[in-house]
Design an enzyme around this catalytic site. Sequence first.
Site, short mmCIF file in Angstrom:
data_model
loop_
_atom_site.label_atom_id
_atom_site.label_comp_id
_atom_site.label_asym_id
_atom_site.label_seq_id
_atom_site.Cartn_x
_atom_site.Cartn_y
_atom_site.Cartn_z
N LYS A 180 20.31 62.45 -43.18
CA LYS A 180 19.00 63.18 -42.99
C LYS A 180 18.35 62.61 -42.00
O LYS A 180 17.69 61.66 -42.30
CB LYS A 180 18.08 63.24 -44.59
CG LYS A 180 16.94 64.35 -44.46
CD LYS A 180 16.01 63.96 -43.88
CE LYS A 180 14.66 64.92 -44.04
NZ LYS A 180 13.57 64.10 -42.99
N GLU A 255 14.85 49.38 -46.04
CA GLU A 255 14.49 48.61 -44.86
C GLU A 255 12.94 49.27 -44.63
O GLU A 255 12.88 50.33 -44.05
CB GLU A 255 15.25 48.61 -43.58
CG GLU A 255 14.95 47.51 -42.74
CD GLU A 255 13.89 47.99 -41.73
OE1 GLU A 255 12.90 47.71 -42.07
OE2 GLU A 255 14.42 48.39 -40.87
N CYS A 288 10.05 48.39 -36.05
CA CYS A 288 9.62 47.64 -37.21
C CYS A 288 9.50 46.06 -37.23
O CYS A 288 8.93 45.58 -38.04
CB CYS A 288 10.55 48.10 -38.60
SG CYS A 288 12.36 47.60 -38.00
N GLU A 383 0.68 47.91 -41.27
CA GLU A 383 1.68 48.06 -40.25
C GLU A 383 1.05 49.21 -39.46
O GLU A 383 0.86 50.29 -39.95
CB GLU A 383 3.08 48.33 -40.78
CG GLU A 383 4.00 48.64 -39.52
CD GLU A 383 5.27 48.84 -39.78
OE1 GLU A 383 6.13 48.27 -39.49
OE2 GLU A 383 5.54 49.82 -40.90
#
Length: 486
Positions: A180, A255, A288, A383
Amino acid sequence: MSDLITVAGVSVDTRHWIGGRRVASADTFADLSPIDESVLGEIARGTPVEAAAAVAAAKAAFPGWAATPRAERARILHAIADGVEKRIEELAIVETTDNGALLRSHRRGVMPRVAHNFRFFADWLLRLDHEDFETRGHTNHVSWDPAGPSVLITPWNAPLMLATWKVAPALAAGNTVILKPAEWSPLTASLLADIAAQAGLPAGVLNVVQGYGAEIGDALTSHPDARRISFTGSVPTARRIAASAAPNLTPLSLELGGKSPLLVFADADMDLAVDLAVEQYDNAGQVCLAATRILVEEPVAEEFTRRFVEKTARLKQGDPREEATDIGPSIHSRQLEKIDGFVRRAVETGARVVIGGYRKEGQYYAPTLLTDVAQDSEIVQEEVFGPVLTLQTFATEEEAVHLANGTRFGLAATLATGDHERAERVSAQLVAGTVWVNCFFVRDLQAPFGGSRLSGVGREGGTWSFDFYCDLKNTVTAPNGWNNHG
């Protein structure tokens, strides 16, 4: 409306790929290019119906693929890599148009790495074995049994590379896959389905379903026939996936990004340290692993900041298809609003803008450095996922480690120092899945990759990937226990 669209001269099918054929949906969603906000096409919008069909196709194909000899699975994975290499230019321009990352990076690094992902895990599969061992005369034999249909949910910042970090080991292990892709960058996943089919991957072994988040995601992650779930993305989404998978106790690999530090000590090579810091603007900060928190030892902080600003000011921001461009756009207007909101709130609470700090025309945000930030402030703790860095100073090694470890995340850390003993000492104290010393973003697929704390659960890469995608079985055989007749 046609199911085929043309993106930069490349034909892309907008339908799902389920059970070896294209499948349409009753509804669609618009896929926009971040370069100019134009509509690239209308993409099939999956529902629980398509999710169930994809899992059913993967389940039906699983016994045959699991029983396929390792050498044959490896051959097909190499054939997929061959197909990727033949279409590097097409994949590169489609992905740049779809997610705004630099075309030069896609051509020279990202798409060749996609092919390498398949080759690496094909080769690793062929040497994947434990040695038998003895226990009081009994023989222990460990085998790697394919786990089953695997749901892989991937992000938009490096769509094909991050997808194939998961797809390649899952297929190598003998699992079937339901991929996906992110709704903001779905196009190269569709092309991957074409390449895999042309390489001879049997129908149903790889399925690609498109759609918006929970609309289709919940149906995939809660499905009782899903045997593995691997996700790269945000913490809130990971919590939802974990809750969805919990009733079936489906194993998860997560992750989840980070808030990584770059520690610059006074004994560091200053040219190198500045280069490492400016490199964190790569992909418009949508990485990331990016070391978004720059921590500099006080005696060199002024010089570092001056040189950093000078180098950043020379970066060219603009159309990612142009060779000279260093920084492209943010992926989506919603992401741009998020970035700008972080900066505005930081300034309102006392942060000082050293460079940048503003939106530009279109979906571009100026490379930004903020200082005078408190350790417990939002801009240091959360973040941003954009071209926004913070700078703090430290007086001692102990303080540097304390600041570096002072968030809820632990994905990576980067260290610039000329002292080998300090590098070993500090690295040992950092909470991070990966620590880079005087370098950044060196990633070998045989090494474990993943994060600590809220940066994730589990590790991917090399044998660690097979540990996840396989059910390990130990067969213990008694000595001299055979009754031979005839």
